[in-house]
Design an enzyme around this catalytic site. Structure first.
Site, short mmCIF file in Angstrom:
data_model
loop_
_atom_site.label_atom_id
_atom_site.label_comp_id
_atom_site.label_asym_id
_atom_site.label_seq_id
_atom_site.Cartn_x
_atom_site.Cartn_y
_atom_site.Cartn_z
N ARG A 59 0.82 -1.23 0.00
CA ARG A 59 0.00 0.00 0.00
C ARG A 59 0.84 1.26 0.00
O ARG A 59 0.50 2.25 -0.63
CB ARG A 59 -0.87 0.04 1.26
N ARG A 85 -11.23 2.87 -2.01
CA ARG A 85 -10.03 2.59 -1.23
C ARG A 85 -9.85 3.66 -0.18
O ARG A 85 -10.01 4.85 -0.48
CB ARG A 85 -8.79 2.61 -2.12
N LEU A 87 -7.65 6.01 1.91
CA LEU A 87 -6.31 6.57 1.78
C LEU A 87 -5.72 6.79 3.18
O LEU A 87 -6.45 7.10 4.12
CB LEU A 87 -6.40 7.89 1.01
N ASN A 101 -14.65 14.61 -0.85
CA ASN A 101 -15.35 13.37 -1.15
C ASN A 101 -16.84 13.65 -1.22
O ASN A 101 -17.34 14.52 -0.51
CB ASN A 101 -15.08 12.34 -0.05
N THR A 102 -17.53 12.91 -2.08
CA THR A 102 -19.00 12.95 -2.05
C THR A 102 -19.50 11.63 -1.48
O THR A 102 -19.01 10.55 -1.83
CB THR A 102 -19.60 13.21 -3.44
N HIS A 103 -20.48 11.74 -0.57
CA HIS A 103 -20.98 10.56 0.14
C HIS A 103 -22.50 10.55 0.06
O HIS A 103 -23.15 11.58 0.29
CB HIS A 103 -20.52 10.61 1.60
N ALA A 136 -8.37 11.72 8.01
CA ALA A 136 -7.95 10.33 8.22
C ALA A 136 -9.13 9.43 8.56
O ALA A 136 -9.22 8.30 8.10
CB ALA A 136 -6.90 10.26 9.30
N ASP A 139 -15.19 9.24 6.15
CA ASP A 139 -16.50 9.89 6.09
C ASP A 139 -16.77 10.81 7.28
O ASP A 139 -17.93 11.03 7.65
CB ASP A 139 -17.64 8.85 5.98
C1 GRF Z 1 -21.82 8.10 -5.37
O1 GRF Z 1 -23.14 7.99 -4.94
C2 GRF Z 1 -20.89 8.40 -4.24
O2 GRF Z 1 -21.44 9.19 -3.26
C3 GRF Z 1 -20.65 7.02 -3.69
O3 GRF Z 1 -20.48 6.22 -4.83
C4 GRF Z 1 -21.26 6.77 -5.88
C5 GRF Z 1 -20.36 6.94 -7.06
O4 GRF Z 1 -21.14 7.10 -8.21
N1 GRF Z 1 -19.55 6.99 -2.77
P1 GRF Z 1 -20.50 7.35 -9.63
O5 GRF Z 1 -19.42 6.31 -9.86
O6 GRF Z 1 -19.95 8.75 -9.64
O7 GRF Z 1 -21.63 7.20 -10.58
#
Ligand code: GRF
Length: 201
Positions: A59, A85, A87, A101-103, A136, A139
């Site tokens: 890694r 993954r 990080l 990041n988008t969650h 770190a 989410d």
């Molecule tokens: C998104 O909903 C993101 O929040 C999640 O995985 C999905 C990725 O979607 N962690 P895409 O690959 O951008 O379509």
């Protein structure tokens, strides 16, 4: 952009950049740990440099080579969208305040890899999307923006995730644009996004 999945968020970001001369940035490199990620096809479509890099056993060496690639492409901002993954702390510290990041939930509810399923199983009536700085702890970084999505009777994971994705496709480009334009200020966990002058007029 780091993405392991279908890449719809990358597609939305590319469309937002193409539609806006003043966006303030471009996608210079697409990184995936999976060779079959849809995001890589989008990179090929738009002639964007790409790196398909499965993690392997070492890694540390993998992250070191990633850091080299980011430097080689003069990357300023790292965007994670469905990058599966984790990080390391030292990697994200190197990118402090420059990695998002988008969650697919309203954090801190439902962190982890199954946020949409977990929200459905729990029975919440409202969930949504969160864009946050990456730290770190997974989410748990400072929140930049959130938007709610109602859960409908009869929703399954795919239907709910599709509506959350549609929201992410707006929210993530807005946040990346604000970061590229220097409109995001963070103090500890508090994040302020300054209004866009253009949008006010
Ligand atoms: C998104 O909903 C993101 O929040 C999640 O995985 C999905 C990725 O979607 N962690 P895409 O690959 O951008 O379509």
């Amino acid at each position: 952009m780091f993405a392991s999945g279908r890449g719809s968020n990358l597609e939305a970001l590319l469309a937002a950049i193409a539609a806006d001369d003043g966006f303030g940035g471009e996608v210079a490199l697409v990184v995936s740990d999976r060779e079959d990620a849809g995001a890589l096809d989008l990179a090929r479509r738009d002639d964007i440099a790409l790196l398909a890099t499965p993690v392997g056993d070492d890694r540390r060496a993998w992250e070191a080579s990633l850091l080299d690639e980011l430097a080689r492409h003069s990357i300023d901002v790292v965007v994670l969208a469905g990058f599966m993954r984790v990080l390391s702390a030292s990697f994200v510290a190197t990118w402090e305040d420059r990695i998002l990041n988008t969650h697919p939930s309203l954090l801190p509810a439902f962190p982890g890899a199954h946020a949409v399923r977990d929200a459905l199983d729990y029975g919440v009536r409202v969930t949504g999307a969160t864009v946050h700085f990456v730290e770190a702890q997974v989410d748990a970084g400072p929140i930049i923006a959130q938007r709610a999505v109602e859960v409908r009777d009869g929703d399954d994971e795919a239907a709910l995730h599709a509506r959350i994705r549609a929201v992410e496709h707006q929210l993530l480009p807005e946040c990346v644009r604000a970061l590229c334009q220097g409109r995001i200020e963070r103090r500890g966990r508090q994040v302020r996004v300054a209004p866009d002058d253009e949008e006010q007029t």
